[in-house]
Design a protein around this motif. Structure first.
Motif, PDB file in Angstrom:
ATOM      1  N   LEU A  33       0.826  -1.192   0.000  1.00  0.00           N
ATOM      2  CA  LEU A  33       0.000   0.000   0.000  1.00  0.00           C
ATOM      3  C   LEU A  33       0.866   1.250   0.000  1.00  0.00           C
ATOM      4  O   LEU A  33       0.570   2.228  -0.674  1.00  0.00           O
ATOM      5  CB  LEU A  33      -0.925   0.008   1.219  1.00  0.00           C
ATOM      6  CG  LEU A  33      -1.905   1.170   1.299  1.00  0.00           C
ATOM      7  CD1 LEU A  33      -2.769   1.207   0.042  1.00  0.00           C
ATOM      8  CD2 LEU A  33      -2.776   1.050   2.529  1.00  0.00           C
ATOM      9  N   GLY A  34       1.958   1.220   0.749  1.00  0.00           N
ATOM     10  CA  GLY A  34       2.851   2.369   0.758  1.00  0.00           C
ATOM     11  C   GLY A  34       3.403   2.640  -0.617  1.00  0.00           C
ATOM     12  O   GLY A  34       3.521   3.791  -1.058  1.00  0.00           O
ATOM     13  N   ALA A  35       3.739   1.572  -1.341  1.00  0.00           N
ATOM     14  CA  ALA A  35       4.256   1.741  -2.688  1.00  0.00           C
ATOM     15  C   ALA A  35       3.192   2.270  -3.629  1.00  0.00           C
ATOM     16  O   ALA A  35       3.456   3.117  -4.490  1.00  0.00           O
ATOM     17  CB  ALA A  35       4.784   0.394  -3.214  1.00  0.00           C
ATOM     18  N   PRO A  83     -13.373  -4.385  12.535  1.00  0.00           N
ATOM     19  CA  PRO A  83     -12.654  -3.136  12.291  1.00  0.00           C
ATOM     20  C   PRO A  83     -11.149  -3.254  12.490  1.00  0.00           C
ATOM     21  O   PRO A  83     -10.373  -2.656  11.740  1.00  0.00           O
ATOM     22  CB  PRO A  83     -13.271  -2.185  13.320  1.00  0.00           C
ATOM     23  CG  PRO A  83     -14.664  -2.680  13.495  1.00  0.00           C
ATOM     24  CD  PRO A  83     -14.532  -4.176  13.422  1.00  0.00           C
ATOM     25  N   SER A  84     -10.715  -4.039  13.492  1.00  0.00           N
ATOM     26  CA  SER A  84      -9.274  -4.127  13.743  1.00  0.00           C
ATOM     27  C   SER A  84      -8.550  -4.780  12.573  1.00  0.00           C
ATOM     28  O   SER A  84      -7.400  -4.437  12.277  1.00  0.00           O
ATOM     29  CB  SER A  84      -8.995  -4.889  15.046  1.00  0.00           C
ATOM     30  OG  SER A  84      -9.258  -6.274  14.899  1.00  0.00           O
ATOM     31  N   GLU A  85      -9.194  -5.729  11.893  1.00  0.00           N
ATOM     32  CA  GLU A  85      -8.591  -6.347  10.719  1.00  0.00           C
ATOM     33  C   GLU A  85      -8.262  -5.292   9.661  1.00  0.00           C
ATOM     34  O   GLU A  85      -7.264  -5.392   8.947  1.00  0.00           O
ATOM     35  CB  GLU A  85      -9.539  -7.389  10.118  1.00  0.00           C
ATOM     36  CG  GLU A  85      -9.635  -8.686  10.874  1.00  0.00           C
ATOM     37  CD  GLU A  85      -8.389  -9.545  10.737  1.00  0.00           C
ATOM     38  OE1 GLU A  85      -7.722  -9.477   9.685  1.00  0.00           O
ATOM     39  OE2 GLU A  85      -8.080 -10.280  11.686  1.00  0.00           O
ATOM     40  N   ILE A  86      -9.117  -4.304   9.547  1.00  0.00           N
ATOM     41  CA  ILE A  86      -8.929  -3.241   8.560  1.00  0.00           C
ATOM     42  C   ILE A  86      -7.931  -2.207   9.048  1.00  0.00           C
ATOM     43  O   ILE A  86      -6.984  -1.841   8.339  1.00  0.00           O
ATOM     44  CB  ILE A  86     -10.292  -2.598   8.236  1.00  0.00           C
ATOM     45  CG1 ILE A  86     -11.163  -3.615   7.492  1.00  0.00           C
ATOM     46  CG2 ILE A  86     -10.119  -1.320   7.405  1.00  0.00           C
ATOM     47  CD1 ILE A  86     -12.621  -3.395   7.588  1.00  0.00           C
ATOM     48  N   THR A 238      -7.449  -2.787   1.176  1.00  0.00           N
ATOM     49  CA  THR A 238      -7.657  -3.583   2.385  1.00  0.00           C
ATOM     50  C   THR A 238      -8.860  -4.501   2.237  1.00  0.00           C
ATOM     51  O   THR A 238      -8.833  -5.658   2.666  1.00  0.00           O
ATOM     52  CB  THR A 238      -7.842  -2.648   3.593  1.00  0.00           C
ATOM     53  OG1 THR A 238      -6.712  -1.783   3.689  1.00  0.00           O
ATOM     54  CG2 THR A 238      -7.980  -3.436   4.876  1.00  0.00           C
ATOM     55  N   GLN A 239      -9.924  -4.013   1.626  1.00  0.00           N
ATOM     56  CA  GLN A 239     -11.112  -4.842   1.413  1.00  0.00           C
ATOM     57  C   GLN A 239     -10.763  -6.071   0.577  1.00  0.00           C
ATOM     58  O   GLN A 239     -11.210  -7.191   0.880  1.00  0.00           O
ATOM     59  CB  GLN A 239     -12.210  -4.038   0.716  1.00  0.00           C
ATOM     60  CG  GLN A 239     -13.473  -4.854   0.456  1.00  0.00           C
ATOM     61  CD  GLN A 239     -14.594  -4.021  -0.146  1.00  0.00           C
ATOM     62  OE1 GLN A 239     -14.521  -2.798  -0.190  1.00  0.00           O
ATOM     63  NE2 GLN A 239     -15.625  -4.681  -0.612  1.00  0.00           N
ATOM     64  N   LEU A 240      -9.952  -5.869  -0.456  1.00  0.00           N
ATOM     65  CA  LEU A 240      -9.564  -6.995  -1.303  1.00  0.00           C
ATOM     66  C   LEU A 240      -8.658  -7.958  -0.552  1.00  0.00           C
ATOM     67  O   LEU A 240      -8.799  -9.180  -0.664  1.00  0.00           O
ATOM     68  CB  LEU A 240      -8.856  -6.475  -2.557  1.00  0.00           C
ATOM     69  CG  LEU A 240      -8.378  -7.537  -3.557  1.00  0.00           C
ATOM     70  CD1 LEU A 240      -9.538  -8.389  -4.040  1.00  0.00           C
ATOM     71  CD2 LEU A 240      -7.664  -6.868  -4.732  1.00  0.00           C
ATOM     72  N   LEU A 241      -7.738  -7.424   0.238  1.00  0.00           N
ATOM     73  CA  LEU A 241      -6.791  -8.252   0.971  1.00  0.00           C
ATOM     74  C   LEU A 241      -7.500  -9.191   1.934  1.00  0.00           C
ATOM     75  O   LEU A 241      -7.119 -10.355   2.084  1.00  0.00           O
ATOM     76  CB  LEU A 241      -5.796  -7.374   1.731  1.00  0.00           C
ATOM     77  CG  LEU A 241      -4.604  -8.096   2.343  1.00  0.00           C
ATOM     78  CD1 LEU A 241      -3.681  -8.622   1.255  1.00  0.00           C
ATOM     79  CD2 LEU A 241      -3.841  -7.175   3.287  1.00  0.00           C
TER      80      LEU A 241
END
Length: 284
Positions: A33-35, A83-86, A238-241
């Motif tokens: 995500l940073g990239a 929520p914590s997973e996200i 994140t949703q896809l991950l």
């Protein structure tokens, strides 16, 4: 999960390389995500479309976000586990878990969760999240309420899932604010001066106050928070991950869809639920 289980799983166990599968997923998600949104060394620079997506959030990827999830005995695990997973997978984001006394906390169904920090030991947070529960006795106690009020007053973002909004409302911080809640309890918000809104996600005061509906709504809530603060690209990544691709086998997740006889069954175990006025231990 058995009744005495702690918040550990096989995903947490180190593999031969020294990292668990969860570690690998987290590291991969943050690095990738940073990239993507930051245009780091892997890409050289962000493409215009991705740069625009990165700028869509209220925070830049470089801005730290410190989140405190305030748990308590009788709380519902899924309210904050989703929520914590996200939140754990968002860039430059730190998630802490705290309770009134610290240590392990016995949640709903006897699930033993920990180890948590003491709320009084946390000076401030950028965001506070109060989950809901089947027993709000501790959450409504003067000691717990004082800590929630203190952190909420200094936080940039004040959030809740399920009837955790009742806990926030009881502190007075939601007076005159729109808020979501589990459908069975939503109308009790007005008893504390908040404005009940029967939606799955609600925000007020330009996003300072954000809330989700009942239990599973916490995942939708967290993705919306992620999109608002870190941008749509971060939320979609994140949703896809986590493969959040819901396909419920029955359309019975809300009174507007459930069959009348099923609603009547809920009313038997939660009197007043169909009017949004169900009672829960700890709430007058």
């Amino acid at each position: 999960m058995t009744n005495d289980s702690e918040n550990t799983s096989s995903d947490e166990q180190p593999k031969s390389g020294g990292y668990s599968r969860r570690d690998a997923l987290k590291l991969a998600s943050v690095a990738t995500l940073g990239a993507i949104v930051g245009g780091g060394a892997l890409l050289g620079r962000a493409t215009p479309a991705l740069a625009k997506a990165a700028g869509a959030g209220m925070l830049s990827p470089a801005d730290p976000l410190n989140i405190v999830i305030a748990v308590y005995p009788g709380g519902t695990l899924l309210d904050f586990a989703g929520p914590s997973e996200i939140f754990h997978r968002l860039p430059n984001t730190n998630v802490r878990y705290a309770s009134l006394d610290g240590g392990y906390v016995t949640l709903e169904f006897g699930v033993r969760y920990g180890k948590t920090e003491r709320l009084a030991d946390i000076a401030k947070a950028d965001m506070i999240l109060v989950p809901g529960g089947s027993d709000l006795t501790v959450a409504m106690s003067p000691e717990y309420q004082a800590q929630i009020r203190r952190l909420a007053e200094g936080a940039k973002y004040v959030t809740s899932v399920c009837n955790g909004s009742l806990v926030l409302a009881a502190t007075g911080v939601l007076k005159g604010k729109r808020s979501a809640c589990h459908w069975a309890f939503v109308n009790k918000l007005s008893e504390y001066g908040a404005i009940p809104v029967p939606d799955r996600f609600v925000e007020d005061d330009n996003g300072r106050f954000m809330s989700g509906g009942g239990v599973t709504a916490g995942i939708d809530f967290a993705l919306r928070v992620a999109g608002r603060l870190r941008g749509q690209q971060a939320a979609e990544f994140t949703q896809l991950l986590i493969e959040y691709d819901p396909a419920p086998p029955f359309h019975s997740g809300h009174p507007r869809d459930a069959r009348p006889e099923v609603i009547a069954m809920v009313d038997k175990v939660l009197p007043g639920a169909s009017k949004g006025l169900a009672r829960v231990p700890g709430v007058r």
